[in-house]
Write a protein that holds these residues in place. Structure first.
Motif, PDB file in Angstrom:
ATOM      1  N   LEU A 102      -7.968   8.165   1.508  1.00 49.32           N
ATOM      2  CA  LEU A 102      -6.745   7.605   0.937  1.00 49.32           C
ATOM      3  C   LEU A 102      -5.565   8.107   1.758  1.00 49.32           C
ATOM      4  CD1 LEU A 102      -5.064   6.238  -1.396  1.00 49.32           C
ATOM      5  CD2 LEU A 102      -5.116   8.482  -2.515  1.00 49.32           C
ATOM      6  N   THR A 103      -4.698   7.196   2.115  1.00 48.63           N
ATOM      7  CA  THR A 103      -3.450   7.554   2.781  1.00 48.63           C
ATOM      8  C   THR A 103      -2.325   6.960   1.947  1.00 48.63           C
ATOM      9  OG1 THR A 103      -4.551   7.412   4.927  1.00 48.63           O
ATOM     10  CG2 THR A 103      -2.152   7.487   4.941  1.00 48.63           C
ATOM     11  N   LEU A 104      -1.354   7.790   1.615  1.00 45.41           N
ATOM     12  CA  LEU A 104      -0.218   7.373   0.800  1.00 45.41           C
ATOM     13  C   LEU A 104       1.051   7.783   1.524  1.00 45.41           C
ATOM     14  CD1 LEU A 104       0.631   6.247  -2.034  1.00 45.41           C
ATOM     15  CD2 LEU A 104       0.362   8.567  -2.895  1.00 45.41           C
ATOM     16  N   TRP A 105       1.873   6.802   1.856  1.00 43.33           N
ATOM     17  CA  TRP A 105       3.133   7.071   2.560  1.00 43.33           C
ATOM     18  C   TRP A 105       4.268   7.004   1.558  1.00 43.33           C
ATOM     19  CZ3 TRP A 105      -0.516   3.690   4.649  1.00 43.33           C
ATOM     20  CH2 TRP A 105      -1.127   4.102   5.848  1.00 43.33           C
ATOM     21  N   VAL A 106       5.036   8.070   1.455  1.00 47.72           N
ATOM     22  CA  VAL A 106       6.162   8.141   0.527  1.00 47.72           C
ATOM     23  C   VAL A 106       7.424   8.261   1.368  1.00 47.72           C
ATOM     24  CG1 VAL A 106       7.148   9.350  -1.454  1.00 47.72           C
ATOM     25  CG2 VAL A 106       4.668   9.321  -1.128  1.00 47.72           C
ATOM     26  N   ASP A 107       8.113   7.151   1.524  1.00 52.22           N
ATOM     27  CA  ASP A 107       9.317   7.105   2.354  1.00 52.22           C
ATOM     28  C   ASP A 107      10.491   6.599   1.531  1.00 52.22           C
ATOM     29  OD1 ASP A 107       8.010   7.894   4.755  1.00 52.22           O
ATOM     30  OD2 ASP A 107       7.242   5.855   4.992  1.00 52.22           O
ATOM     31  N   PRO A 108      11.700   6.926   1.951  1.00 57.54           N
ATOM     32  CA  PRO A 108      12.844   6.353   1.244  1.00 57.54           C
ATOM     33  C   PRO A 108      12.745   4.822   1.224  1.00 57.54           C
ATOM     34  CG  PRO A 108      13.574   8.089   2.721  1.00 57.54           C
ATOM     35  CD  PRO A 108      12.115   7.840   3.019  1.00 57.54           C
ATOM     36  N   TYR A 109      12.851   4.263   0.050  1.00 56.08           N
ATOM     37  CA  TYR A 109      12.860   2.820  -0.198  1.00 56.08           C
ATOM     38  C   TYR A 109      11.486   2.157  -0.131  1.00 56.08           C
ATOM     39  CZ  TYR A 109      17.590   4.110   1.024  1.00 56.08           C
ATOM     40  OH  TYR A 109      18.793   4.773   1.110  1.00 56.08           O
ATOM     41  N   VAL A 111       7.035   2.965  -0.847  1.00 53.81           N
ATOM     42  CA  VAL A 111       5.809   3.746  -1.036  1.00 53.81           C
ATOM     43  C   VAL A 111       4.657   2.778  -0.815  1.00 53.81           C
ATOM     44  CG1 VAL A 111       4.431   5.147  -2.618  1.00 53.81           C
ATOM     45  CG2 VAL A 111       6.934   5.261  -2.712  1.00 53.81           C
ATOM     46  N   SER A 112       3.754   3.136   0.093  1.00 54.43           N
ATOM     47  CA  SER A 112       2.613   2.262   0.379  1.00 54.43           C
ATOM     48  C   SER A 112       1.362   3.107   0.527  1.00 54.43           C
ATOM     49  CB  SER A 112       2.874   1.417   1.631  1.00 54.43           C
ATOM     50  OG  SER A 112       3.246   2.240   2.713  1.00 54.43           O
ATOM     51  N   ILE A 121      -2.931  -2.183   4.198  1.00 47.90           N
ATOM     52  CA  ILE A 121      -1.834  -1.378   3.672  1.00 47.90           C
ATOM     53  C   ILE A 121      -1.171  -2.192   2.560  1.00 47.90           C
ATOM     54  CG2 ILE A 121       0.404  -0.347   4.192  1.00 47.90           C
ATOM     55  CD1 ILE A 121      -0.680   0.223   7.022  1.00 47.90           C
ATOM     56  N   CYS A 122      -1.041  -1.583   1.402  1.00 41.58           N
ATOM     57  CA  CYS A 122      -0.443  -2.236   0.244  1.00 41.58           C
ATOM     58  C   CYS A 122       0.826  -1.493  -0.158  1.00 41.58           C
ATOM     59  CB  CYS A 122      -1.414  -2.231  -0.929  1.00 41.58           C
ATOM     60  SG  CYS A 122      -2.974  -3.055  -0.559  1.00 41.58           S
ATOM     61  N   VAL A 123       1.834  -2.226  -0.555  1.00 43.05           N
ATOM     62  CA  VAL A 123       3.109  -1.638  -0.962  1.00 43.05           C
ATOM     63  C   VAL A 123       3.112  -1.441  -2.468  1.00 43.05           C
ATOM     64  CG1 VAL A 123       5.614  -1.973  -1.029  1.00 43.05           C
ATOM     65  CG2 VAL A 123       4.318  -2.668   0.990  1.00 43.05           C
ATOM     66  N   LEU A 124       3.396  -0.220  -2.903  1.00 44.35           N
ATOM     67  CA  LEU A 124       3.489   0.115  -4.324  1.00 44.35           C
ATOM     68  C   LEU A 124       4.908  -0.023  -4.847  1.00 44.35           C
ATOM     69  CD1 LEU A 124       1.511   3.473  -4.393  1.00 44.35           C
ATOM     70  CD2 LEU A 124       0.826   1.343  -5.469  1.00 44.35           C
ATOM     71  N   TYR A 125       5.857   0.353  -4.027  1.00 47.70           N
ATOM     72  CA  TYR A 125       7.259   0.381  -4.430  1.00 47.70           C
ATOM     73  C   TYR A 125       8.097   0.004  -3.223  1.00 47.70           C
ATOM     74  CZ  TYR A 125      11.882   2.274  -5.496  1.00 47.70           C
ATOM     75  OH  TYR A 125      13.226   2.426  -5.665  1.00 47.70           O
ATOM     76  N   GLU A 126       9.098  -0.827  -3.473  1.00 46.62           N
ATOM     77  CA  GLU A 126       9.983  -1.223  -2.393  1.00 46.62           C
ATOM     78  C   GLU A 126      11.381  -1.450  -2.974  1.00 46.62           C
ATOM     79  OE1 GLU A 126       9.417  -4.052   1.448  1.00 46.62           O
ATOM     80  OE2 GLU A 126       8.809  -4.890  -0.472  1.00 46.62           O
TER      81      GLU A 126
END
Length: 165
Positions: A102-109, A111-112, A121-126
């Motif tokens: 599992l790879t989870l990227w947490v960036d400003p604006y 989360v994927s 790659i799926c976007v959780l929050y944008e």
């Protein structure tokens, strides 16, 4: 903990999205109670906020992205492991409840995530970054533009240009 101002408030939505996603993965296995999931989610959210505190750059979202990446790949991400300890999960239990990779990227604006090395790659929050504040009138004009806006396209007639050799 007060999330109303400062750097942690800036990342609250992204960190919450990441912690909720990992909690939903754990919930899907049916092994943990709702209370355990809530404690896990809150612990992970706090751990992420503290970990990212000096590595959150809303004006340059990609800066620090590697530092903010949560990764499970033959080793458990230490932040997830820390939150799991709070609810009494052993490392082997945690590995059995979460995807092997599992790879989870947490960036400003944004989360994927990606499950597996070859997964999509799926976007959780944008969210849209806030529009930059307009500069005051005087700062938006170059010297040349100010001169041009003054109505002149050439120097005044009484202006003498000399060339020296």
């Amino acid at each position: 903990m007060d999330h109303s101002c400062g750097p942690r408030a800036e990342m609250l939505a992204e960190v919450s999205a990441a912690a909720s996603f990992v909690s939903r993965l754990l919930r899907s296995r049916g092994f943990l109670s709702e209370k355990q999931l809530q404690v896990f989610r809150d612990s992970l959210q706090l751990a992420l906020s503290e970990h990212y505190q000096h590595h959150w750059f809303p004006d340059r979202p990609q800066k620090g992205s590697g530092y903010r990446c949560i990764r499970i790949n033959h080793e458990m991400d230490p932040l997830i492991g820390k939150a799991a300890c709070r609810i009494g999960l052993t490392s082997s239990q945690l590995f059995s409840l979460l995807p092997r990779e599992l790879t989870l990227w947490v960036d400003p604006y944004e989360v994927s995530y990606r499950i597996g090395e070859d997964g999509s790659i799926c976007v959780l929050y944008e969210a849209e970054p806030p529009a930059p504040a307009p500069l005051p009138f005087d700062q938006t004009l170059t010297c040349k533009n100010r001169f041009m806006m003054g109505g002149r396209t050439s120097p005044p007639k009484n202006y003498l240009m000399t060339v020296s050799s």
